[in-house]
Write a protein that holds these residues in place. Structure first.
Motif, PDB file in Angstrom:
ATOM      1  N   LEU A  44       0.640  -1.463   0.129  1.00  0.00           N
ATOM      2  CA  LEU A  44      -0.694  -0.402  -0.056  1.00  0.00           C
ATOM      3  C   LEU A  44       1.238   1.238  -0.077  1.00  0.00           C
ATOM      4  CD1 LEU A  44      -1.773  -1.894   0.926  1.00  0.00           C
ATOM      5  CD2 LEU A  44      -2.782  -0.008   1.953  1.00  0.00           C
ATOM      6  N   CYS A  45       2.003   1.354   0.440  1.00  0.00           N
ATOM      7  CA  CYS A  45       3.460   2.134   0.165  1.00  0.00           C
ATOM      8  C   CYS A  45       3.117   2.844  -1.321  1.00  0.00           C
ATOM      9  CB  CYS A  45       4.083   1.644   1.393  1.00  0.00           C
ATOM     10  SG  CYS A  45       3.137   2.032   2.848  1.00  0.00           S
ATOM     11  N   TYR A  46       4.250   1.147  -2.340  1.00  0.00           N
ATOM     12  CA  TYR A  46       4.509   2.209  -3.390  1.00  0.00           C
ATOM     13  C   TYR A  46       3.234   2.341  -4.416  1.00  0.00           C
ATOM     14  CZ  TYR A  46       8.236   1.529  -1.025  1.00  0.00           C
ATOM     15  OH  TYR A  46      10.000   0.893   0.310  1.00  0.00           O
ATOM     16  N   ARG A  47       3.188   3.119  -4.967  1.00  0.00           N
ATOM     17  CA  ARG A  47       1.650   3.545  -6.029  1.00  0.00           C
ATOM     18  C   ARG A  47       2.517   3.467  -7.354  1.00  0.00           C
ATOM     19  NH1 ARG A  47      -2.172   5.200  -2.680  1.00  0.00           N
ATOM     20  NH2 ARG A  47      -1.578   4.385  -0.950  1.00  0.00           N
ATOM     21  N   ALA A  48       1.709   3.210  -8.411  1.00  0.00           N
ATOM     22  CA  ALA A  48       1.885   3.242  -9.883  1.00  0.00           C
ATOM     23  C   ALA A  48       2.179   5.042  -9.593  1.00  0.00           C
ATOM     24  CB  ALA A  48       0.867   2.929 -10.026  1.00  0.00           C
ATOM     25  N   SER A  49       2.520   5.094 -10.782  1.00  0.00           N
ATOM     26  CA  SER A  49       3.362   6.472 -11.099  1.00  0.00           C
ATOM     27  C   SER A  49       2.281   6.741 -13.052  1.00  0.00           C
ATOM     28  CB  SER A  49       4.437   7.134 -11.789  1.00  0.00           C
ATOM     29  OG  SER A  49       5.108   6.079 -12.647  1.00  0.00           O
ATOM     30  N   GLY A  50       1.442   5.611 -13.263  1.00  0.00           N
ATOM     31  CA  GLY A  50       0.849   5.981 -13.972  1.00  0.00           C
ATOM     32  C   GLY A  50       0.378   4.893 -14.662  1.00  0.00           C
ATOM     33  N   PRO A  51      -1.181   4.193 -15.712  1.00  0.00           N
ATOM     34  CA  PRO A  51      -1.646   5.211 -16.444  1.00  0.00           C
ATOM     35  C   PRO A  51      -2.873   5.556 -14.464  1.00  0.00           C
ATOM     36  CG  PRO A  51      -2.176   3.258 -16.856  1.00  0.00           C
ATOM     37  CD  PRO A  51      -0.718   3.209 -15.844  1.00  0.00           C
ATOM     38  N   ALA A  52      -3.168   6.936 -15.442  1.00  0.00           N
ATOM     39  CA  ALA A  52      -3.855   8.321 -14.463  1.00  0.00           C
ATOM     40  C   ALA A  52      -5.429   6.636 -13.934  1.00  0.00           C
ATOM     41  CB  ALA A  52      -4.737   8.160 -14.942  1.00  0.00           C
ATOM     42  N   THR A  53      -5.575   5.557 -14.277  1.00  0.00           N
ATOM     43  CA  THR A  53      -6.558   5.088 -13.769  1.00  0.00           C
ATOM     44  C   THR A  53      -6.074   4.466 -12.881  1.00  0.00           C
ATOM     45  OG1 THR A  53      -6.104   3.581 -16.266  1.00  0.00           O
ATOM     46  CG2 THR A  53      -8.325   4.672 -16.464  1.00  0.00           C
ATOM     47  N   LEU A  54      -4.674   3.806 -13.171  1.00  0.00           N
ATOM     48  CA  LEU A  54      -4.283   2.493 -11.689  1.00  0.00           C
ATOM     49  C   LEU A  54      -4.326   3.641 -10.722  1.00  0.00           C
ATOM     50  CD1 LEU A  54      -3.303  -0.019 -10.815  1.00  0.00           C
ATOM     51  CD2 LEU A  54      -0.883   0.365 -11.760  1.00  0.00           C
ATOM     52  N   VAL A  55      -3.709   4.740 -10.587  1.00  0.00           N
ATOM     53  CA  VAL A  55      -2.920   5.831 -10.346  1.00  0.00           C
ATOM     54  C   VAL A  55      -4.546   6.154  -9.059  1.00  0.00           C
ATOM     55  CG1 VAL A  55      -2.362   8.164  -9.087  1.00  0.00           C
ATOM     56  CG2 VAL A  55      -1.040   6.285 -11.056  1.00  0.00           C
ATOM     57  N   ALA A  56      -5.035   6.619  -9.872  1.00  0.00           N
ATOM     58  CA  ALA A  56      -7.020   6.227  -9.178  1.00  0.00           C
ATOM     59  C   ALA A  56      -7.889   5.652  -8.467  1.00  0.00           C
ATOM     60  CB  ALA A  56      -7.925   7.867 -10.073  1.00  0.00           C
ATOM     61  N   ARG A  57      -6.994   4.166  -9.166  1.00  0.00           N
ATOM     62  CA  ARG A  57      -7.938   2.818  -8.519  1.00  0.00           C
ATOM     63  C   ARG A  57      -6.850   2.806  -6.966  1.00  0.00           C
ATOM     64  NH1 ARG A  57      -8.879  -2.093 -11.924  1.00  0.00           N
ATOM     65  NH2 ARG A  57      -9.932   0.190 -12.798  1.00  0.00           N
ATOM     66  N   GLN A  58      -5.685   2.951  -7.540  1.00  0.00           N
ATOM     67  CA  GLN A  58      -5.111   2.173  -6.331  1.00  0.00           C
ATOM     68  C   GLN A  58      -5.595   3.885  -4.656  1.00  0.00           C
ATOM     69  OE1 GLN A  58      -0.508   3.009  -7.187  1.00  0.00           O
ATOM     70  NE2 GLN A  58      -1.033   0.880  -7.748  1.00  0.00           N
ATOM     71  N   ASN A  59      -5.882   5.227  -5.422  1.00  0.00           N
ATOM     72  CA  ASN A  59      -6.086   6.163  -3.888  1.00  0.00           C
ATOM     73  C   ASN A  59      -7.055   5.549  -3.474  1.00  0.00           C
ATOM     74  OD1 ASN A  59      -3.008   6.981  -4.300  1.00  0.00           O
ATOM     75  ND2 ASN A  59      -4.170   8.574  -6.080  1.00  0.00           N
TER      76      ASN A  59
END
Length: 183
Positions: A44-59
């Motif tokens: 949960l501490c390591y997030r994708a930098s893209g694509p935006a849809t994945l970033v939004a889902r992680q957040n």
């Protein structure tokens, strides 16, 4: 679940009980340390930098869980983008260690199993504290994988492996849940 042949792989609660006898009862500090060690590379501490849809889902999925655990241990995790390692504050490790140090053997073993199967001590703690359901933890742990499946389709070998892991996860989640009813 056993028929003509006894298959220990199809007895996840028995395996969990055996792991308590063989690896938890006499090594509680080492098991707790292993769980805490996951905090250094927690999913949960390591997030994708893209694509935006994945970033939004992680957040959307991970932030509330992470914030809930942060509130419960009164310490804040460092989030990173990508795979470059970031050190978590010593206070995070101390508070998590304190939170799990007094768990009964079965709950500690279940917490360890959930941690290893999800790649996240944060998710395991959230489940143990009943902040989220087992379904939500499983989905959060596989968010990236599910996103990839949506993009590229499923992988049969990965599906088989995931089903085995989910069976073990569900057994550990049931053990955590049963103990929470008692406490």
């Amino acid at each position: 679940a056993q028929a003509e042949v006894i298959d220990p792989a199809r007895m996840p609660l028995t395996r969990l009980a055996n792991s308590i006898i063989d690896g938890v009862a006499d090594a509680r500090e080492a098991v707790a340390a292993e769980v805490a060690q996951y905090l250094g590379t927690d999913l949960l501490c390591y997030r994708a930098s893209g694509p935006a849809t994945l970033v939004a889902r992680q957040n959307e999925v991970w932030d509330p869980i992470l914030q809930g655990v942060e509130a419960s241990i009164a310490a804040r995790f460092i989030r990173a983008e990508g795979v470059m390692h970031v050190d978590q504050p010593a206070l995070v490790f101390e508070r998590v260690a304190a939170a799990i140090a007094e768990l009964p053997d079965l709950q500690l073993a279940a917490l360890q199993l959930v941690t290893t199967l999800t790649g996240s001590a944060v998710l395991a703690i959230a489940l143990a504290k009943r902040m989220v359901t087992a379904d939500a933890v499983w989905a959060a742990a596989h968010l990236d994988e599910d996103w990839q499946i949506e993009q590229w389709g499923p992988d049969e070998d990965a599906e088989v492996r995931r089903a085995v892991h989910e069976r073990d996860f569900r057994a550990a989640a049931a053990a955590l849940d049963a103990l929470n009813y008692i406490r």
